[in-house]
Design a protein around this motif. Sequence first.
Motif: not given
Length: 285
Positions: A146-160
């Motif tokens: 769910v963290k990855a699903s919510s990781s917005l491009p440009f303003v959030s770091p890449i999740s794994y």
Amino acid sequence: MNQVKYSLTSTSGLILEGGGMRGVFTCGVLDNLMDRGIRFPYTIGVSAGACNGLSYMSEQRGRGKFSNIDLLEKYRYIGLKQLIFKGNIMDFDLLFHKFPEEIIPYHYDKFAACKERFEMVTTSCRTGRACYYDEKMDPVRIIDIVKASSSLPFVSPISYVDGEPMLDGGIADSIPLLRARELGFDNNLVVLTRNKGYRKPQKPTTVPPFFYRKYPLLREAIRRRNALYNEQIDLVERLEDKGELVVIRPQKPITVDRIERDTRKLLDLYNEGYECAAAVEFIKG
């Protein structure tokens, strides 16, 4: 508000769009469904839709509203201050650790026991394609997804997830209607967070050269995001006009943006979501 009839069958699917803080509309919709005991054999959520969908699956009525409105007012966990000091437009430590573990505990046991299927959407940085996960048993992996699903491009770091780099599911599949249909769920109710007729600008999204250099397919997916979203909305509206699906969407002009912090606006949108869902008459088939 016009009444709409929807037949709840074994092939019913519930599709939850994202939209950042506009997702409070979805919170209202889902609270109304929970108040009436409405469950779907299959639910799929993207970004904010994945977050709110988790509370729906665990039957925690009001949890989404409390997290997105009451706790926002207290903690101010979204905005430029978070981006500057934490490298993320949202405080992920608070949202995905302190909230579910301490402040408003998530009922993992209830989610694990539910018989309905729930999928969350992410975008693979390596392939630029959507990934679909239906994890129920492992709390750590659920949070990773769910963290990855919510990781917005440009303003959030890449999740794994499982060691694989991921970003917001809305990049590759903002409205996963085709996914539901591919799995055999062709009687769908779609929850959107934009007004009818909304389309994104046709111009491709500019990806600065210093972003995602290692992931050319992700860069291309971000560039095509607007066009793909508009194609998906076109499909939704065509099927809606043909009577092949039902859409719940805001009826009043949207004034809430993706990182909205005005809790009065958010509460109004939540209430509208609740009212729009109340206008749907569910017929159990």
